[in-house]
Design a protein around this motif. Sequence first.
Motif, PDB file in Angstrom:
ATOM      1  N   PRO A 227      19.269  -1.191  -0.100  1.00 38.89           N
ATOM      2  CA  PRO A 227      19.791  -1.078  -1.466  1.00 38.89           C
ATOM      3  C   PRO A 227      19.641  -2.382  -2.253  1.00 38.89           C
ATOM      4  N   GLY A 228      19.057  -2.269  -3.441  1.00 45.17           N
ATOM      5  CA  GLY A 228      18.933  -3.413  -4.338  1.00 45.17           C
ATOM      6  C   GLY A 228      17.859  -4.415  -3.978  1.00 45.17           C
ATOM      7  N   ALA A 229      17.081  -4.165  -2.939  1.00 47.48           N
ATOM      8  CA  ALA A 229      16.061  -5.125  -2.528  1.00 47.48           C
ATOM      9  C   ALA A 229      14.975  -5.248  -3.583  1.00 47.48           C
ATOM     10  N   ARG A 230      14.421  -6.461  -3.700  1.00 43.09           N
ATOM     11  CA  ARG A 230      13.345  -6.739  -4.658  1.00 43.09           C
ATOM     12  C   ARG A 230      12.053  -6.978  -3.903  1.00 43.09           C
ATOM     13  N   LEU A 231      10.957  -6.434  -4.407  1.00 37.06           N
ATOM     14  CA  LEU A 231       9.642  -6.593  -3.784  1.00 37.06           C
ATOM     15  C   LEU A 231       8.764  -7.480  -4.641  1.00 37.06           C
ATOM     16  N   GLU A 232       8.128  -8.471  -4.007  1.00 37.03           N
ATOM     17  CA  GLU A 232       7.134  -9.325  -4.646  1.00 37.03           C
ATOM     18  C   GLU A 232       5.850  -9.272  -3.831  1.00 37.03           C
ATOM     19  N   ILE A 233       4.742  -8.997  -4.491  1.00 33.25           N
ATOM     20  CA  ILE A 233       3.440  -8.956  -3.818  1.00 33.25           C
ATOM     21  C   ILE A 233       2.628 -10.170  -4.254  1.00 33.25           C
ATOM     22  N   ILE A 234       2.223 -10.988  -3.292  1.00 31.44           N
ATOM     23  CA  ILE A 234       1.477 -12.214  -3.588  1.00 31.44           C
ATOM     24  C   ILE A 234      -0.014 -11.906  -3.592  1.00 31.44           C
ATOM     25  N   PRO A 235      -0.699 -12.163  -4.710  1.00 29.43           N
ATOM     26  CA  PRO A 235      -2.133 -11.889  -4.765  1.00 29.43           C
ATOM     27  C   PRO A 235      -2.922 -12.876  -3.909  1.00 29.43           C
ATOM     28  N   SER A 236      -4.120 -12.464  -3.502  1.00 26.88           N
ATOM     29  CA  SER A 236      -5.033 -13.328  -2.740  1.00 26.88           C
ATOM     30  C   SER A 236      -4.349 -13.920  -1.515  1.00 26.88           C
ATOM     31  N   ALA A 237      -3.599 -13.081  -0.810  1.00 26.97           N
ATOM     32  CA  ALA A 237      -2.931 -13.515   0.419  1.00 26.97           C
ATOM     33  C   ALA A 237      -3.005 -12.390   1.434  1.00 26.97           C
ATOM     34  N   SER A 238      -3.255 -12.773   2.683  1.00 28.18           N
ATOM     35  CA  SER A 238      -3.218 -11.820   3.776  1.00 28.18           C
ATOM     36  C   SER A 238      -1.882 -11.948   4.505  1.00 28.18           C
ATOM     37  N   HIS A 239      -1.888 -12.038   5.844  1.00 29.53           N
ATOM     38  CA  HIS A 239      -0.646 -11.900   6.602  1.00 29.53           C
ATOM     39  C   HIS A 239       0.227 -13.150   6.567  1.00 29.53           C
ATOM     40  N   LEU A 240      -0.367 -14.319   6.718  1.00 31.79           N
ATOM     41  CA  LEU A 240       0.435 -15.548   6.665  1.00 31.79           C
ATOM     42  C   LEU A 240       0.471 -16.057   5.230  1.00 31.79           C
ATOM     43  N   SER A 241       1.184 -15.338   4.398  1.00 27.81           N
ATOM     44  CA  SER A 241       1.208 -15.670   2.969  1.00 27.81           C
ATOM     45  C   SER A 241       1.834 -17.030   2.716  1.00 27.81           C
ATOM     46  N   CYS A 242       2.715 -17.487   3.613  1.00 32.20           N
ATOM     47  CA  CYS A 242       3.331 -18.805   3.437  1.00 32.20           C
ATOM     48  C   CYS A 242       2.337 -19.932   3.657  1.00 32.20           C
ATOM     49  N   ILE A 243       1.262 -19.661   4.364  1.00 31.18           N
ATOM     50  CA  ILE A 243       0.207 -20.650   4.603  1.00 31.18           C
ATOM     51  C   ILE A 243      -0.894 -20.520   3.563  1.00 31.18           C
ATOM     52  N   GLU A 244      -1.232 -19.282   3.213  1.00 33.58           N
ATOM     53  CA  GLU A 244      -2.365 -19.049   2.303  1.00 33.58           C
ATOM     54  C   GLU A 244      -2.003 -19.326   0.845  1.00 33.58           C
ATOM     55  N   GLN A 245      -0.772 -18.997   0.460  1.00 34.10           N
ATOM     56  CA  GLN A 245      -0.318 -19.225  -0.922  1.00 34.10           C
ATOM     57  C   GLN A 245       1.048 -19.903  -0.895  1.00 34.10           C
ATOM     58  N   PRO A 246       1.123 -21.134  -0.372  1.00 37.56           N
ATOM     59  CA  PRO A 246       2.435 -21.761  -0.176  1.00 37.56           C
ATOM     60  C   PRO A 246       3.200 -22.017  -1.460  1.00 37.56           C
ATOM     61  N   GLU A 247       2.505 -22.363  -2.537  1.00 33.83           N
ATOM     62  CA  GLU A 247       3.228 -22.664  -3.779  1.00 33.83           C
ATOM     63  C   GLU A 247       3.975 -21.429  -4.274  1.00 33.83           C
ATOM     64  N   ILE A 248       3.279 -20.285  -4.293  1.00 32.38           N
ATOM     65  CA  ILE A 248       3.915 -19.047  -4.753  1.00 32.38           C
ATOM     66  C   ILE A 248       5.021 -18.636  -3.790  1.00 32.38           C
ATOM     67  N   PHE A 249       4.714 -18.652  -2.500  1.00 36.69           N
ATOM     68  CA  PHE A 249       5.690 -18.232  -1.494  1.00 36.69           C
ATOM     69  C   PHE A 249       6.952 -19.085  -1.568  1.00 36.69           C
ATOM     70  N   ASN A 250       6.768 -20.398  -1.573  1.00 37.35           N
ATOM     71  CA  ASN A 250       7.926 -21.297  -1.558  1.00 37.35           C
ATOM     72  C   ASN A 250       8.766 -21.160  -2.822  1.00 37.35           C
ATOM     73  N   ARG A 251       8.108 -20.962  -3.958  1.00 36.29           N
ATOM     74  CA  ARG A 251       8.843 -20.787  -5.214  1.00 36.29           C
ATOM     75  C   ARG A 251       9.662 -19.495  -5.194  1.00 36.29           C
ATOM     76  N   LEU A 252       9.055 -18.400  -4.718  1.00 34.99           N
ATOM     77  CA  LEU A 252       9.775 -17.130  -4.646  1.00 34.99           C
ATOM     78  C   LEU A 252      11.021 -17.261  -3.769  1.00 34.99           C
ATOM     79  N   VAL A 253      10.857 -17.887  -2.593  1.00 35.54           N
ATOM     80  CA  VAL A 253      11.975 -18.018  -1.675  1.00 35.54           C
ATOM     81  C   VAL A 253      13.061 -18.930  -2.249  1.00 35.54           C
ATOM     82  N   ALA A 254      12.672 -20.085  -2.763  1.00 33.68           N
ATOM     83  CA  ALA A 254      13.654 -21.043  -3.300  1.00 33.68           C
ATOM     84  C   ALA A 254      14.423 -20.450  -4.473  1.00 33.68           C
TER      85      ALA A 254
END
Length: 259
Positions: A227-254
């Motif tokens: 309930p209430g969960a939010r979905l974000e899809i990171i473009p140009s990223a495969s499975h290790l999105s935190c490694i492939e797109q760290p700026e986007i990933f880290n910003r979303l999490v922070a």
Amino acid sequence: MKIHANGLDIRYEISGSGPWVTLSHSLTCDLTMWDQLAVSLAPTFSVLRYDTRGHGGTTAPEGAYSFAQLTADLIGLLDALKIERTHFVGLSMGGMIGQHFALAQPARLNKLVIANSTSRIPPEAGPLWDERIAIARAQGCAGVVEGTLARWFTPGFRAAGADAVARIATQIRNTPAAGYIGCASAIRALDITAKIGTIAAPTLVIAGADDPGTPPAMSEVIASTIPGARLEIIPSASHLSCIEQPEIFNRLVANFLKG
């Protein structure tokens, strides 16, 4: 650092100060997978990273593991460190542990981030996991390096981010076969979609647009069920999105954890 909990010697690292956030890595990685996110969060949070059972510097028992065990390991670690409540960020297998933790100990969870993960392994994927387990049993984790990297990173990143890919390849290769086989056995049996609708913690679900292992459709199921969960899809990223797109990933999490 290491601490004894739930019958294991668990390697962990703590950095920063503030509210607690616990980071849980993927299969065949270790706590260093989170180096960039830990640096990003440390000014605001006390960041706990740990090696899952069978990985990195944590004990690697023989035999099949279960998510009940993996969750008990996490709870034992939190108890040993006297951490009463925490945010939780898990990627792939770490996201599976996060869902189980949210169900087992809801009073100890603040916010939950589930990245590049799933709540169910479909039966048709069972033979794929059986094959990977057989390779690891015969060749060790060196035998699963190339197939794993092909699933985990887009071709463009494998070329442009060669140093990062090489670091992950080393983590895969160095994973004890017992740890891979044990955790893969738990993953193969995963089926908790029917249960996660009771998760009450604010939840962010992250997917990589180009992830073949846990495609966005699997994240959509999680996000639509909690309930209430939010979905974000990171473009140009495969499975290790935190490694492939760290700026986007880290910003979303922070932003999610601070918000």
